[in-house]
Design an enzyme around this catalytic site. Structure first.
Site, PDB file in Angstrom:
ATOM      1  N   ASN A 113       0.844  -1.158  -0.053  1.00  0.00           N
ATOM      2  CA  ASN A 113      -0.137  -0.021  -0.074  1.00  0.00           C
ATOM      3  C   ASN A 113       0.890   1.257  -0.058  1.00  0.00           C
ATOM      4  O   ASN A 113       1.563   1.545   1.021  1.00  0.00           O
ATOM      5  CB  ASN A 113      -0.901   0.221   0.961  1.00  0.00           C
ATOM      6  CG  ASN A 113      -1.663   1.408   1.452  1.00  0.00           C
ATOM      7  OD1 ASN A 113      -1.782   1.958   0.517  1.00  0.00           O
ATOM      8  ND2 ASN A 113      -2.161   1.312   2.652  1.00  0.00           N
ATOM      9  N   LYS A 144       0.019   4.142  -0.181  1.00  0.00           N
ATOM     10  CA  LYS A 144      -0.688   5.230   0.411  1.00  0.00           C
ATOM     11  C   LYS A 144      -0.548   6.655  -0.509  1.00  0.00           C
ATOM     12  O   LYS A 144      -0.453   6.399  -1.809  1.00  0.00           O
ATOM     13  CB  LYS A 144      -0.112   5.573   1.759  1.00  0.00           C
ATOM     14  CG  LYS A 144      -0.163   4.383   2.778  1.00  0.00           C
ATOM     15  CD  LYS A 144       0.134   4.634   4.176  1.00  0.00           C
ATOM     16  CE  LYS A 144       0.161   3.256   4.790  1.00  0.00           C
ATOM     17  NZ  LYS A 144       0.257   3.016   6.283  1.00  0.00           N
ATOM     18  N   HIS A 185      -9.354   0.645   5.267  1.00  0.00           N
ATOM     19  CA  HIS A 185      -7.998   0.983   5.865  1.00  0.00           C
ATOM     20  C   HIS A 185      -8.134   2.048   7.051  1.00  0.00           C
ATOM     21  O   HIS A 185      -8.956   2.594   6.759  1.00  0.00           O
ATOM     22  CB  HIS A 185      -6.912   1.534   4.796  1.00  0.00           C
ATOM     23  CG  HIS A 185      -5.559   1.569   5.269  1.00  0.00           C
ATOM     24  ND1 HIS A 185      -5.340   2.538   6.332  1.00  0.00           N
ATOM     25  CD2 HIS A 185      -4.273   0.956   5.329  1.00  0.00           C
ATOM     26  CE1 HIS A 185      -3.847   2.239   6.551  1.00  0.00           C
ATOM     27  NE2 HIS A 185      -3.533   1.293   5.926  1.00  0.00           N
ATOM     28  N   GLU A 202      -6.640   4.410   8.085  1.00  0.00           N
ATOM     29  CA  GLU A 202      -6.553   5.664   7.628  1.00  0.00           C
ATOM     30  C   GLU A 202      -7.556   6.416   7.114  1.00  0.00           C
ATOM     31  O   GLU A 202      -8.097   7.649   7.302  1.00  0.00           O
ATOM     32  CB  GLU A 202      -5.193   6.014   6.706  1.00  0.00           C
ATOM     33  CG  GLU A 202      -4.079   5.728   7.699  1.00  0.00           C
ATOM     34  CD  GLU A 202      -2.833   5.466   6.804  1.00  0.00           C
ATOM     35  OE1 GLU A 202      -2.799   5.383   5.551  1.00  0.00           O
ATOM     36  OE2 GLU A 202      -1.670   4.857   7.586  1.00  0.00           O
ATOM     37  N   GLU A 229      -4.856  -5.455  10.822  1.00  0.00           N
ATOM     38  CA  GLU A 229      -3.911  -4.379  10.749  1.00  0.00           C
ATOM     39  C   GLU A 229      -4.158  -3.476  12.234  1.00  0.00           C
ATOM     40  O   GLU A 229      -4.866  -2.642  12.176  1.00  0.00           O
ATOM     41  CB  GLU A 229      -3.907  -3.127   9.664  1.00  0.00           C
ATOM     42  CG  GLU A 229      -3.677  -3.817   8.296  1.00  0.00           C
ATOM     43  CD  GLU A 229      -3.274  -2.853   7.379  1.00  0.00           C
ATOM     44  OE1 GLU A 229      -2.098  -3.078   6.793  1.00  0.00           O
ATOM     45  OE2 GLU A 229      -3.974  -1.846   6.936  1.00  0.00           O
ATOM     46  N   GLY A 267       2.908   2.078  10.625  1.00  0.00           N
ATOM     47  CA  GLY A 267       3.709   3.111  10.594  1.00  0.00           C
ATOM     48  C   GLY A 267       4.699   3.580  11.949  1.00  0.00           C
ATOM     49  O   GLY A 267       5.154   4.559  11.811  1.00  0.00           O
ATOM     50  N   SER A 314       3.883  -2.423  10.379  1.00  0.00           N
ATOM     51  CA  SER A 314       5.430  -2.563  10.352  1.00  0.00           C
ATOM     52  C   SER A 314       6.121  -3.685   9.977  1.00  0.00           C
ATOM     53  O   SER A 314       6.880  -4.115  10.558  1.00  0.00           O
ATOM     54  CB  SER A 314       5.844  -2.092  11.867  1.00  0.00           C
ATOM     55  OG  SER A 314       5.409  -0.731  12.212  1.00  0.00           O
TER      56      SER A 314
HETATM   57  P1  PGA Z   1       3.232   0.144   7.610  1.00  0.00           P
HETATM   58  O1  PGA Z   1       1.643   0.442   7.106  1.00  0.00           O
HETATM   59  O2  PGA Z   1       3.750  -1.283   7.051  1.00  0.00           O
HETATM   60  O3  PGA Z   1       3.786   1.457   7.207  1.00  0.00           O
HETATM   61  O4  PGA Z   1       2.977   0.027   9.001  1.00  0.00           O
HETATM   62  C1  PGA Z   1       0.873  -0.909   6.839  1.00  0.00           C
HETATM   63  C2  PGA Z   1      -0.652  -0.145   6.347  1.00  0.00           C
HETATM   64  O5  PGA Z   1      -0.888   0.765   6.372  1.00  0.00           O
HETATM   65  O6  PGA Z   1      -1.108  -1.022   5.455  1.00  0.00           O
END
Ligand code: PGA
Length: 249
Positions: free
Chosen positions: A9, A11, A93, A95, A165, A171, A210
């Site tokens: 992803n 983003k 997601h 976010e 997740e 992140g 992560s």
């Molecule tokens: P990350 O994000 O690997 O940077 O923690 C995962 C995601 O948001 O799908």
């Protein structure tokens, strides 16, 4: 056995130059043994699809509108995503759940819209840190999962994946432990098995939060972890390839 799925992803990152460079530097053992997907911002989907032709790597969108067409300024229909040559779409997601206030109902409608257009949905679920600290992680994931399982065609859903997740792991550099992830993945599979045991065996449950080349192998060694939705590490084609290789063993 379920083939693993590793999806990146991106983003809101990337550019035309970035994607062309990424496609050139992404070296994967051929033929691919697992499903590999890159999810750039939608404006780059068609170009990335072209750049990845012949590699076996598929593309996906990061979100989808719910209507097929019409007066919905700024929205992108599932049919348009499919028309651009993408095969997958991330829905729900965290976010988007947080920044755009997307509720469980809307996430389920988006998953259904994806299936209507023949896209494979990656449905994201996961608790916040406050919810985990309050001991509510199972209840939160159960609620998010039920909203989708109750509303969409399960055979279609099984073509895609559920992505666990935990919001506190995204992140932050702080991945869930393999035990925490496996426990939740087993819960998710069990919950689906109560509705349809065959679908539960078939559907991929992937972990996100992560994931890096260093922790991928241990995560993928768990019975119910069928791959990953990768954020930050998916922006580097070398790291991403290492994660794909870890899932291909
Ligand atoms: P990350 O994000 O690997 O940077 O923690 C995962 C995601 O948001 O799908």
């Amino acid at each position: 056995m379920r083939p693993s799925l590793v999806a990146a992803n991106w983003k809101m990152n990337g550019s035309g130059d970035f994607l062309r460079d990424y496609a050139e530097r992404l070296e994967l053992d051929q033929p691919l043994k697992i499903d590999v997907v890159l999810c750039p911002p939608s404006i780059y989907l068609a170009e990335l699809v072209r750049a990845l032709r012949e590699t076996g790597v598929a593309c996906g969108a990061q979100d989808v509108g719910i209507q097929p067409s019409g007066a919905h300024t700024g929205e992108i229909a599932a049919e348009m995503i499919a028309d651009a040559g993408a095969e997958w779409v991330i829905v729900g997601h965290s976010e988007r759940r947080i920044d755009q206030n997307e509720k469980d109902d809307l996430v389920a409608t988006k998953a259904a819209a994806a299936l209507r257009a023949g896209l494979k949905p990656i449905v994201c679920v996961g608790e916040t840190l406050a919810e985990r600290e309050a001991g509510h992680e199972i209840a939160v994931v159960e609620r998010q999962l039920e909203a989708v399982v109750d509303r969409v065609d399960l055979d279609g859903l099984a073509s895609g994946a559920i992505a666990y997740e935990p919001v506190w792991a995204i992140g932050t550099g702080k991945s869930a432990t393999t035990a925490q992830a496996q426990e939740m993945h087993a819960f998710i599979r069990d919950k689906i098995a109560h509705v349809d045991a065959a679908i539960a065996r078939k559907i991929r449950v992937v972990y996100g939060g992560s994931v890096k080349a260093e922790n991928a192998e241990e995560l993928f060694g768990q019975d119910d972890i069928d791959g990953s939705l990768v954020g930050g590490a998916g922006l580097d084609p070398i790291q991403f390839a290492e994660i794909v290789h870890a899932a291909s063993r």
